[in-house]
Design a protein around this motif. Structure first.
Motif, PDB file in Angstrom:
ATOM      1  N   GLN A 132      -4.575   2.241  -6.379  1.00  0.00           N
ATOM      2  CA  GLN A 132      -5.537   1.162  -6.168  1.00  0.00           C
ATOM      3  C   GLN A 132      -5.093  -0.103  -6.896  1.00  0.00           C
ATOM      4  O   GLN A 132      -5.233  -1.212  -6.367  1.00  0.00           O
ATOM      5  CB  GLN A 132      -6.917   1.595  -6.660  1.00  0.00           C
ATOM      6  CG  GLN A 132      -7.570   2.665  -5.802  1.00  0.00           C
ATOM      7  CD  GLN A 132      -8.903   3.130  -6.381  1.00  0.00           C
ATOM      8  OE1 GLN A 132      -9.088   4.315  -6.631  1.00  0.00           O
ATOM      9  NE2 GLN A 132      -9.815   2.220  -6.619  1.00  0.00           N
TER      10      GLN A 132
ATOM     11  N   ILE B 286      -6.071   5.904  -8.977  1.00  0.00           N
ATOM     12  CA  ILE B 286      -6.421   4.616  -9.576  1.00  0.00           C
ATOM     13  C   ILE B 286      -5.192   3.725  -9.730  1.00  0.00           C
ATOM     14  O   ILE B 286      -5.277   2.501  -9.622  1.00  0.00           O
ATOM     15  CB  ILE B 286      -7.137   4.820 -10.941  1.00  0.00           C
ATOM     16  CG1 ILE B 286      -7.920   3.555 -11.341  1.00  0.00           C
ATOM     17  CG2 ILE B 286      -6.169   5.214 -12.033  1.00  0.00           C
ATOM     18  CD1 ILE B 286      -9.146   3.306 -10.553  1.00  0.00           C
TER      19      ILE B 286
ATOM     20  N   ASP C 202      -8.018  -1.378 -13.001  1.00  0.00           N
ATOM     21  CA  ASP C 202      -7.539  -0.088 -12.492  1.00  0.00           C
ATOM     22  C   ASP C 202      -6.374   0.423 -13.323  1.00  0.00           C
ATOM     23  O   ASP C 202      -6.300   1.624 -13.645  1.00  0.00           O
ATOM     24  CB  ASP C 202      -7.086  -0.225 -11.035  1.00  0.00           C
ATOM     25  CG  ASP C 202      -8.248  -0.387 -10.073  1.00  0.00           C
ATOM     26  OD1 ASP C 202      -9.387  -0.060 -10.453  1.00  0.00           O
ATOM     27  OD2 ASP C 202      -8.020  -0.842  -8.938  1.00  0.00           O
TER      28      ASP C 202
ATOM     29  N   ILE D  35       0.832  -1.209   0.000  1.00  0.00           N
ATOM     30  CA  ILE D  35       0.000   0.000   0.000  1.00  0.00           C
ATOM     31  C   ILE D  35       0.863   1.254   0.000  1.00  0.00           C
ATOM     32  O   ILE D  35       0.655   2.178  -0.802  1.00  0.00           O
ATOM     33  CB  ILE D  35      -0.945   0.018   1.223  1.00  0.00           C
ATOM     34  CG1 ILE D  35      -1.977  -1.109   1.139  1.00  0.00           C
ATOM     35  CG2 ILE D  35      -1.648   1.377   1.321  1.00  0.00           C
ATOM     36  CD1 ILE D  35      -2.943  -0.991  -0.013  1.00  0.00           C
TER      37      ILE D  35
ATOM     38  N   ILE E  47     -12.159   0.897   0.547  1.00  0.00           N
ATOM     39  CA  ILE E  47     -11.676   1.956  -0.333  1.00  0.00           C
ATOM     40  C   ILE E  47     -12.701   3.060  -0.524  1.00  0.00           C
ATOM     41  O   ILE E  47     -12.344   4.246  -0.598  1.00  0.00           O
ATOM     42  CB  ILE E  47     -11.244   1.382  -1.707  1.00  0.00           C
ATOM     43  CG1 ILE E  47     -10.640   2.482  -2.599  1.00  0.00           C
ATOM     44  CG2 ILE E  47     -12.409   0.703  -2.392  1.00  0.00           C
ATOM     45  CD1 ILE E  47      -9.400   3.106  -2.059  1.00  0.00           C
ATOM     46  N   HIS E  48     -13.990   2.718  -0.588  1.00  0.00           N
ATOM     47  CA  HIS E  48     -14.995   3.759  -0.797  1.00  0.00           C
ATOM     48  C   HIS E  48     -15.017   4.761   0.361  1.00  0.00           C
ATOM     49  O   HIS E  48     -15.150   5.971   0.148  1.00  0.00           O
ATOM     50  CB  HIS E  48     -16.381   3.135  -0.977  1.00  0.00           C
ATOM     51  CG  HIS E  48     -16.570   2.513  -2.320  1.00  0.00           C
ATOM     52  ND1 HIS E  48     -17.196   1.294  -2.501  1.00  0.00           N
ATOM     53  CD2 HIS E  48     -16.200   2.929  -3.553  1.00  0.00           C
ATOM     54  CE1 HIS E  48     -17.216   0.999  -3.796  1.00  0.00           C
ATOM     55  NE2 HIS E  48     -16.618   1.968  -4.444  1.00  0.00           N
TER      56      HIS E  48
ATOM     57  N   ARG F 278      -4.142  -3.478  -4.627  1.00  0.00           N
ATOM     58  CA  ARG F 278      -4.902  -4.726  -4.666  1.00  0.00           C
ATOM     59  C   ARG F 278      -4.022  -5.958  -4.475  1.00  0.00           C
ATOM     60  O   ARG F 278      -4.495  -7.005  -4.043  1.00  0.00           O
ATOM     61  CB  ARG F 278      -5.681  -4.842  -5.978  1.00  0.00           C
ATOM     62  CG  ARG F 278      -6.995  -4.077  -5.991  1.00  0.00           C
ATOM     63  CD  ARG F 278      -7.908  -4.537  -4.884  1.00  0.00           C
ATOM     64  NE  ARG F 278      -9.095  -3.708  -4.739  1.00  0.00           N
ATOM     65  CZ  ARG F 278      -9.907  -3.758  -3.693  1.00  0.00           C
ATOM     66  NH1 ARG F 278      -9.647  -4.578  -2.697  1.00  0.00           N
ATOM     67  NH2 ARG F 278     -10.969  -2.974  -3.637  1.00  0.00           N
TER      68      ARG F 278
ATOM     69  N   ILE G  54     -12.081   7.042  -0.123  1.00  0.00           N
ATOM     70  CA  ILE G  54     -12.290   8.016  -1.201  1.00  0.00           C
ATOM     71  C   ILE G  54     -13.160   9.172  -0.724  1.00  0.00           C
ATOM     72  O   ILE G  54     -12.838  10.347  -0.942  1.00  0.00           O
ATOM     73  CB  ILE G  54     -12.919   7.333  -2.430  1.00  0.00           C
ATOM     74  CG1 ILE G  54     -11.916   6.364  -3.071  1.00  0.00           C
ATOM     75  CG2 ILE G  54     -13.379   8.374  -3.453  1.00  0.00           C
ATOM     76  CD1 ILE G  54     -12.502   5.506  -4.177  1.00  0.00           C
TER      77      ILE G  54
ATOM     78  N   GLU H 189      -9.562  -6.563 -10.612  1.00  0.00           N
ATOM     79  CA  GLU H 189      -9.661  -5.129 -10.333  1.00  0.00           C
ATOM     80  C   GLU H 189      -8.328  -4.429 -10.566  1.00  0.00           C
ATOM     81  O   GLU H 189      -8.290  -3.303 -11.063  1.00  0.00           O
ATOM     82  CB  GLU H 189     -10.138  -4.878  -8.905  1.00  0.00           C
ATOM     83  CG  GLU H 189     -10.357  -3.395  -8.630  1.00  0.00           C
ATOM     84  CD  GLU H 189     -11.064  -3.130  -7.323  1.00  0.00           C
ATOM     85  OE1 GLU H 189     -10.865  -2.029  -6.770  1.00  0.00           O
ATOM     86  OE2 GLU H 189     -11.819  -3.996  -6.854  1.00  0.00           O
ATOM     87  N   SER H 190      -7.233  -5.087 -10.220  1.00  0.00           N
ATOM     88  CA  SER H 190      -5.917  -4.485 -10.424  1.00  0.00           C
ATOM     89  C   SER H 190      -5.664  -4.207 -11.899  1.00  0.00           C
ATOM     90  O   SER H 190      -5.215  -3.110 -12.265  1.00  0.00           O
ATOM     91  CB  SER H 190      -4.820  -5.405  -9.877  1.00  0.00           C
ATOM     92  OG  SER H 190      -3.539  -4.839 -10.088  1.00  0.00           O
TER      93      SER H 190
ATOM     94  N   ARG I 238     -15.792  -1.738 -10.563  1.00  0.00           N
ATOM     95  CA  ARG I 238     -16.044  -2.274  -9.222  1.00  0.00           C
ATOM     96  C   ARG I 238     -17.404  -2.949  -9.127  1.00  0.00           C
ATOM     97  O   ARG I 238     -17.563  -3.949  -8.411  1.00  0.00           O
ATOM     98  CB  ARG I 238     -15.934  -1.160  -8.188  1.00  0.00           C
ATOM     99  CG  ARG I 238     -16.091  -1.633  -6.740  1.00  0.00           C
ATOM    100  CD  ARG I 238     -15.004  -2.635  -6.349  1.00  0.00           C
ATOM    101  NE  ARG I 238     -15.246  -3.174  -5.029  1.00  0.00           N
ATOM    102  CZ  ARG I 238     -14.790  -2.621  -3.900  1.00  0.00           C
ATOM    103  NH1 ARG I 238     -14.060  -1.500  -3.956  1.00  0.00           N
ATOM    104  NH2 ARG I 238     -15.048  -3.176  -2.730  1.00  0.00           N
TER     105      ARG I 238
ATOM    106  N   TYR J 109     -14.156   3.538 -12.704  1.00  0.00           N
ATOM    107  CA  TYR J 109     -14.030   2.720 -11.501  1.00  0.00           C
ATOM    108  C   TYR J 109     -15.391   2.216 -11.035  1.00  0.00           C
ATOM    109  O   TYR J 109     -15.503   1.105 -10.530  1.00  0.00           O
ATOM    110  CB  TYR J 109     -13.344   3.497 -10.376  1.00  0.00           C
ATOM    111  CG  TYR J 109     -13.131   2.638  -9.155  1.00  0.00           C
ATOM    112  CD1 TYR J 109     -12.327   1.502  -9.238  1.00  0.00           C
ATOM    113  CD2 TYR J 109     -13.755   2.922  -7.943  1.00  0.00           C
ATOM    114  CE1 TYR J 109     -12.133   0.684  -8.137  1.00  0.00           C
ATOM    115  CE2 TYR J 109     -13.567   2.109  -6.840  1.00  0.00           C
ATOM    116  CZ  TYR J 109     -12.755   0.991  -6.936  1.00  0.00           C
ATOM    117  OH  TYR J 109     -12.581   0.169  -5.846  1.00  0.00           O
TER     118      TYR J 109
END
Length: 266
Positions: free
Chosen positions: A130, A127, A172, A24, A93-94, A134, A97, A168-169, A204, A200
């Motif tokens: 992110q 992004i 993104d 991270i 994550i939401h 992931r 954000i 997702e990775s 998602r 996104y």
């Protein structure tokens, strides 16, 4: 092949340092360089990005934790001592954000800079962070999907499952590449931010449908509901940006006309 990765990368004076944290932090440091380059191009000092990160990162982490705790209140309500136990995991994550955007809005008001100019610069880095982050889920053997027979499935606890962290990775990273190239062709204010919300949100929504660890509200997947909201916000913002065609804010520009010339010849 089953993946059994030791979550602990190393220990310092008896304190375990997890791969998740390393990934991270590494993602944030790498991705911030893209925002730094764009801010400098717009006439800001090189350390401007670090001022922003100093403001939004702590608030974003707290927001990510509170979001997770709120939707897992059955556990945390019974175990309040675990609410601040970040090392046990549990960041959404939401929530990060939303909290980060609030902090960024306050910072923008303080600096008298339009918020959309800051988000336009920041969303490609967000992004990308992110996409890298992931892989922390991979190190923790979490955020995976249900059973699958697809050849790229991974085996966790003896079951072959969808590597949704990987889906997702990749998604993104593709959004990141699109944002970087799109900015060169369409610099008008707000479009970068709008595309992030749309891209996104769509990504998602579909990835979340495969996951087995979703947060729920009223029997619905929270992340999917938020993703729908992201898409709606993104579409409205894109229409607004396209209609107004406002140039980006340049720190050194003395007028709109000079800013337009900088955009044209950079």
């Amino acid at each position: 092949m089953e993946f059994n990765i030791d979550r602990v990368a190393f220990s310092i004076f008896g304190l375990d340092i997890y791969w998740y944290a390393i990934i991270i932090i590494g993602g944030i440091l790498i991705s911030s360089q893209f925002a730094k380059k764009e801010f400098v191009r717009r006439g800001f000092e090189e350390d401007f990005i670090y001022d922003i990160l100093f403001v939004i990162l702590p608030i974003g982490i707290i927001g990510a934790r509170l979001w997770y705790v709120a939707f897992e209140w059955d556990f945390y309500g019974a175990n309040p001592s675990q609410i601040l136990n970040f090392r046990a995991g549990g960041l959404a994550i939401h929530g990060g954000i939303f909290a980060g955007l609030i902090a960024l809005w306050i910072y923008a008001k303080h600096k008298n800079i339009p918020i959309l100019d800051l988000t336009d610069v920041m969303v490609p880095s967000l992004i990308l962070a992110q996409a890298i982050g992931r892989w922390g889920n991979f190190a923790n053997s979490e955020a995976h999907g249900g059973p699958t027979n697809l050849p790229w499935g991974i085996i966790i606890d003896g079951v072959k499952v969808h590597p949704t962290f990987l889906y997702e990775s990749i998604g993104d990273f593709l959004i990141f590449l699109f944002l970087i190239f799109y900015r060169k062709k369409n610099p008008s204010k707000g479009k970068q931010t709008a595309i992030y919300f749309i891209g996104y949100g769509v990504l998602r929504f579909f990835v979340e449908g495969l996951r087995t660890d979703s947060l729920y509200v009223l029997g619905l997947r929270t992340a999917q509901l938020v993703s729908i909201g992201f898409v709606i916000i993104g579409v409205i913002l894109f229409i607004y940006a396209h209609k107004n065609n406002l140039p980006p804010y340049f720190q050194k520009a003395k007028s709109k006309e000079k800013a337009d010339r900088i955009i044209k010849f950079k």
